[in-house]
Design a protein around this motif. Sequence first.
Motif, short mmCIF file in Angstrom:
data_model
loop_
_atom_site.label_atom_id
_atom_site.label_comp_id
_atom_site.label_asym_id
_atom_site.label_seq_id
_atom_site.Cartn_x
_atom_site.Cartn_y
_atom_site.Cartn_z
N ASN A 61 0.87 -1.17 0.00
CA ASN A 61 0.00 0.00 0.00
C ASN A 61 0.91 1.22 0.00
O ASN A 61 1.83 1.31 0.81
CB ASN A 61 -0.93 0.02 1.22
N LYS A 117 -12.30 -0.62 -1.94
CA LYS A 117 -11.33 -0.92 -2.98
C LYS A 117 -11.94 -0.88 -4.38
O LYS A 117 -12.98 -1.47 -4.62
CB LYS A 117 -10.77 -2.32 -2.70
N ARG A 140 -5.28 4.75 0.85
CA ARG A 140 -5.22 3.90 2.05
C ARG A 140 -6.22 2.74 1.95
O ARG A 140 -5.93 1.63 2.34
CB ARG A 140 -5.55 4.77 3.27
N GLY A 142 -7.72 1.77 -0.93
CA GLY A 142 -7.74 1.15 -2.25
C GLY A 142 -8.75 1.74 -3.21
O GLY A 142 -8.99 1.20 -4.29
N ALA A 233 -4.23 -0.33 6.34
CA ALA A 233 -4.13 -0.10 4.90
C ALA A 233 -4.60 -1.33 4.14
O ALA A 233 -4.31 -2.46 4.52
CB ALA A 233 -2.69 0.23 4.53
N THR A 261 -0.21 1.32 -8.90
CA THR A 261 0.37 1.57 -7.58
C THR A 261 1.90 1.43 -7.49
O THR A 261 2.59 2.37 -7.08
CB THR A 261 -0.29 0.61 -6.56
#
Length: 630
Positions: A61, A117, A140, A142, A233, A261
């Motif tokens: 994360n 998410k 944090r 998603g 996270a 990411t």
Amino acid sequence: MSDRIHTLSGYLHEYQKSVAQPEEFWARIADSFHWRKRWDKVLKWNFDGPDVKWFLNGKLNITENIFERYLFTIGDRPAIIWEANDPNEAGRTLTYRELYHEVCRFANALKSKGIGKGDKVIIYMPMVPEAAIAMLACARIGAVHSVVFAGFSSNALADRVNDCEAKAILTSDGNFRGAKKIDVKSVVDQALEKSSVETVIVYQRTNQEVTMVEGRDYWWHDVVANESSESPAEEMDSEDMLFILYTSGSTGKPKGVVHTTGGYMVYSKYSFENVFQYSPGDVYWCTADIGWITGHSYIVYGPLLAGATTLMFEGVPTFPDCGRFWAVVEKYKVNQFYTAPTAIRALQAYGTTEIEKYDLSSLKVLGSVGEPINEEAWHWYHTHIGKNKCPIVDTWWQTETGGIMVSPIAGITPTKPAYATLPLPGVQLCIVDPEGNELTGNSVEGNLCIKFPWPSMIRTTYGDHDRCKQTYFSTYKGMYFTGDGVKRDHDGYYRILGRVDDVINVSGHRMGTAEVENAINEHPKVIESAVVGYPHDVKGQGIYAYVICDLTNRTEDNLINEIKEMVSKIIGPIAKPDKIQIVPGLPKTRSGKIMRRILRKVAENSLDNMGDTSTLLDPDVVNKIIEGRQ
Ligand code: WTA
């Protein structure tokens, strides 16, 4: 900080390693981050798909690499210093620990509203710390953030909300900008008339009256009030989407550039530390807005991943007067200052009296971004702001590249006015002629491409992968095409010459000519229009629109004003044409294509060499256009 470049030979060495063994090179850099699970494979790619994946099956994360990484070592160091629009309003400082707790509280608030998410969240906010908190809170949990510059109109906002099917919008009641107070919430309300957004969270900034829709709209201070200041996270895959950022291209509506990411994290921190040569304790200030990629990579993610202190400024360079930037530099003893040529040129016009009032001796590095910096502005910046002792890093990059691609390493790469100089490690540039043949050697000029992937590159355009392929990977086979022209001089240094496609760069903001034309054409009296860029002393490029109108019962002047208002309403004030010329016709070829080359020449006032006009359907129209030139 073992990944730091300290010398020119060190740079050359790192660059060579990054080209000879890219996977080993990036694995070494990525190893300094915290991964919940290390990747299985560094890179898998082809540019035909395109299909690019970095750090495959790595789990992480990005916010753990900011907070969990630094809380116990530098938790009390300022993460964000905020300077308000009004110099008399107290600023704010958030340490890493305070920022962490704010992010967690807001992350929990988002979760309690059912956001999780993969959900898309639009951020349409002024430059307040909560805008950064909003981005990090999404990361944090998603959720995928898409920040929309708060100067865009409700139409432009609605397009973005609908394109990414946003579940929530984070916004404010209003926005302070110089002497003005700007409505924000009412713009959001209009944009949401036909949308599926379930939740709107409103940060109270101006205390103006707003309408709150029951069951949909909530105040920021209410939703965080009872939330815990810890929030675990979400585990993300390297290739999970981190954010979407809309940007203009040659054709159609703005497209959502997708960044993922792992690669974005690695590249934004690596490039930040190296280009700006940030040292612990320095105060770094980038004047961009978080609505643009510069704000994402070099106000929020890059600096925070590096444990830096990043200054966020809510206001404008000329309020309350044109010394504001320098007042802020003095107040916070700013060490690295990163701005756009358009701001430099605008301030240059006011002379140096306002500069001499302030102590700028803290400055170590000056940066430039967003458009080519002309030599005169470069020298002015170097002499009057940098006092001939600060290296200028002229950083070339794009929304699509995620991070700086070509730039001096501050204090290490010898600079040359108006040159972005050399590529960063891992960036394999290639200059091609119009047929796509690579131009090797020095002293060449052509179109700028990149022939090997880098970690923070665009993965797709949201919802339309084919558009990504067509726009960037089809012009020249096997290469990413940037849309920029470039020159490599006798020393092998790169100078960016500007866009070679139908994108215009107005004050560092990208605008598609087609996008502006479409907005103009919405006016009921407009029959057809063609938009081009022309050189503008302050803005870099201005917008020149040629419009065919039905003038029955109307004067030219009021039509011109109405058209400007139309564009402002449909896109936003930044897209308002500087000049509108009502024309009887447009120079078209027999196949109906507008010869923009001619329109550019007229707009630039270079009338002596119009080139071949013999293929025009009606060559006489050119003379009429020249006669009516604005
Ligand atoms: C232009 C901004 C010359 C270029 C980070 C590019 C520049 C477009 C420079 C991307 C520079 C950006 N010198 N031109 N240092 N930096 N550009 O996506 O035309 O808003 O293609 O990203 O800005 O604009 P964008």
